[in-house]
Design a protein around this motif. Structure first.
Motif, PDB file in Angstrom:
ATOM      1  N   THR A  75      -4.861   6.825  12.499  1.00 49.92           N
ATOM      2  CA  THR A  75      -4.490   6.012  11.344  1.00 49.92           C
ATOM      3  C   THR A  75      -5.750   5.857  10.507  1.00 49.92           C
ATOM      4  O   THR A  75      -6.801   6.401  10.847  1.00 49.92           O
ATOM      5  CB  THR A  75      -3.937   4.623  11.743  1.00 49.92           C
ATOM      6  OG1 THR A  75      -5.023   3.772  12.142  1.00 49.92           O
ATOM      7  CG2 THR A  75      -2.921   4.717  12.874  1.00 49.92           C
ATOM      8  N   ALA A  76      -5.662   5.094   9.430  1.00 43.33           N
ATOM      9  CA  ALA A  76      -6.830   4.950   8.554  1.00 43.33           C
ATOM     10  C   ALA A  76      -8.044   4.392   9.291  1.00 43.33           C
ATOM     11  O   ALA A  76      -9.183   4.749   8.992  1.00 43.33           O
ATOM     12  CB  ALA A  76      -6.484   4.055   7.368  1.00 43.33           C
TER      13      ALA A  76
ATOM     14  N   PRO B  56       0.822  -1.212   0.000  1.00 45.68           N
ATOM     15  CA  PRO B  56       0.000   0.000   0.000  1.00 45.68           C
ATOM     16  C   PRO B  56       0.857   1.263   0.000  1.00 45.68           C
ATOM     17  O   PRO B  56       2.035   1.244   0.361  1.00 45.68           O
ATOM     18  CB  PRO B  56      -0.804  -0.113   1.304  1.00 45.68           C
ATOM     19  CG  PRO B  56      -0.748  -1.552   1.680  1.00 45.68           C
ATOM     20  CD  PRO B  56       0.564  -2.067   1.182  1.00 45.68           C
TER      21      PRO B  56
ATOM     22  N   PRO C  92       0.312   4.424   1.950  1.00 46.62           N
ATOM     23  CA  PRO C  92      -0.591   5.019   2.941  1.00 46.62           C
ATOM     24  C   PRO C  92      -0.551   6.541   2.971  1.00 46.62           C
ATOM     25  O   PRO C  92       0.493   7.162   2.747  1.00 46.62           O
ATOM     26  CB  PRO C  92      -0.079   4.447   4.265  1.00 46.62           C
ATOM     27  CG  PRO C  92       1.356   4.132   4.019  1.00 46.62           C
ATOM     28  CD  PRO C  92       1.428   3.702   2.586  1.00 46.62           C
TER      29      PRO C  92
ATOM     30  N   SER D 231      -1.950  -1.063  10.944  1.00 42.21           N
ATOM     31  CA  SER D 231      -1.504   0.206  11.501  1.00 42.21           C
ATOM     32  C   SER D 231      -1.554   0.105  13.021  1.00 42.21           C
ATOM     33  O   SER D 231      -2.156  -0.814  13.572  1.00 42.21           O
ATOM     34  CB  SER D 231      -2.383   1.358  11.004  1.00 42.21           C
ATOM     35  OG  SER D 231      -3.721   1.203  11.455  1.00 42.21           O
TER      36      SER D 231
ATOM     37  N   THR E 295      -1.532   7.858   5.880  1.00 45.14           N
ATOM     38  CA  THR E 295      -1.122   7.985   7.272  1.00 45.14           C
ATOM     39  C   THR E 295       0.384   8.191   7.394  1.00 45.14           C
ATOM     40  O   THR E 295       1.168   7.529   6.717  1.00 45.14           O
ATOM     41  CB  THR E 295      -1.511   6.719   8.059  1.00 45.14           C
ATOM     42  OG1 THR E 295      -2.915   6.489   7.916  1.00 45.14           O
ATOM     43  CG2 THR E 295      -1.166   6.854   9.537  1.00 45.14           C
TER      44      THR E 295
ATOM     45  N   PRO F  42       2.102   3.994  10.480  1.00 44.86           N
ATOM     46  CA  PRO F  42       1.272   3.517   9.369  1.00 44.86           C
ATOM     47  C   PRO F  42       1.538   2.045   9.058  1.00 44.86           C
ATOM     48  O   PRO F  42       2.405   1.409   9.663  1.00 44.86           O
ATOM     49  CB  PRO F  42       1.704   4.414   8.203  1.00 44.86           C
ATOM     50  CG  PRO F  42       3.128   4.755   8.507  1.00 44.86           C
ATOM     51  CD  PRO F  42       3.220   4.839  10.016  1.00 44.86           C
TER      52      PRO F  42
END
Length: 345
Positions: free
Chosen positions: A90-91, A40, A42, A280, A44, A310
């Motif tokens: 975070t996400a 990914p 991110p 995360s 974040t 992240p």
């Protein structure tokens, strides 16, 4: 597989205008944004919140805004990658630092997201979850699962502060986040389950035919018991580090469906180098001092500080003195979705 896909600008303007009119868009110019190669990408970023900086802001919030006007007097810990005001650390994880003053009551409500409180400082605070009164002592982990009524009270003499961790971003993204308010709950006239039914590890109430335990049978995890267990585990640890997961005492599963919590002990001078993890995480320092390097960025931390990382971050913890931390992570959610992953550094 093509390294460079076609761009929107390569398409004729009349075609782009026609797509806009039809309410569609081409996938290929956006594909690498949503499906990057290898791992990914991110939004974040690693975050760090120094408690000594937050503490006076919390106390001033107590002077400026009565709890009746706030419902929950909280300072949100915003992910640096999303900017100040972001309701995400975070996400998938929301973090907030909450203050309750002596004599105050935070009203009862129930909401779809689940929350956990990690008590930062103070005495005399309590949470009532479905009628069960839960003392809030430093380091304790207190659950308020989604769908459970809860309110907060304070019959002590000094301010109480705790760290809120919620899966709120998930419910907000799904457009399923809401709360309902109600009257304060009647409290059961007995200690909470952590002091009665689940006082000793490995022992649970005797099963009765046709009976079953509650979905969340124990919602308070007292810190002294956690620290004692960590100290025993670290004596026999191969790498000199102790980690213990908070679990449902009846099932052994994580305490919540989407968030996991892990208590950590890092002795003075020790170093922890976990693998790269797809989950995360946020770390709250209960005691001790040290530093953590996250993707090359160094954060020096002390008691009651909080920091985040992240997905797939390269993390190294080093304790300058004996340290105890609680890691909040979204591994339970990822395992349910079938994609949790660890990679060698």
């Amino acid at each position: 597989m093509a390294e460079q896909l076609g761009t929107l600008e390569e398409l004729p303007q009349d075609y782009r205008d026609a797509m806009t009119e039809a309410g569609v868009a081409p996938l290929w110019p956006m594909m690498r944004n949503v499906l990057p190669h290898g791992k990914p990408n991110p939004t974040t970023r690693a975050g760090y919140w120094n408690y000594e900086n937050l503490r006076p802001l919390l106390h001033r919030a107590g002077e400026l805004t009565p709890v009746e006007k706030a419902e929950r007097r909280v300072l949100v810990l915003s992910d640096p990658g999303r900017g100040a005001g972001a309701m995400q650390a975070t996400a998938s994880i929301y973090l907030g630092m909450q203050l309750l003053l002596p004599g105050e009551t935070a009203p009862a409500h129930v909401h779809t997201p689940s929350a956990v409180r990690i008590i930062v400082e103070g005495k005399g605070g309590f949470t009532v979850v479905d009628g069960e009164r839960l003392p809030m002592e430093e380091g304790d982990l207190v659950l308020t699962p989604g769908g459970d009524w809860h309110d907060h009270g304070h019959d002590g003499t000094e301010p109480v502060v705790w760290l809120d961790a919620l899966d709120l971003p998930l419910f907000y993204y799904l457009e399923g986040s809401y709360a309902t308010e109600g009257p304060l709950q009647a409290q059961r006239n007995r200690p909470d389950a952590s002091q009665v039914e689940y006082l000793s590890s490995g022992l649970v109430p005797s099963r009765k035919l046709g009976g079953g335990a509650r979905k969340y049978p124990m919602v308070r995890y007292p810190w002294p018991r956690t620290e004692q267990a960590l100290r025993e585990v670290v004596k026999y640890s191969d790498d000199g580090i102790a980690e213990l997961d908070y679990v449902n005492p009846e099932t052994g599963a994580d305490v919540l469906p989407t968030m996991g919590f892990t208590a950590m002990m890092i002795p003075a001078g020790a170093k922890s180098t976990p693998p790269l993890q797809s989950s995360s995480a946020a770390f709250h320092v209960v005691k001790g001092r040290g530093k953590t390097t996250i993707d090359g960025e160094v954060f020096e931390w002390g008691p009651k500080d909080t920091f985040s990382a992240p997905v797939f971050a390269e993390i190294t913890h080093e304790a300058s003195e004996e340290a105890f931390l609680v890691r909040v992570h979204d591994r339970p959610l990822q395992e349910k979705l079938g994609y949790y992953e660890e990679r060698a550094r």
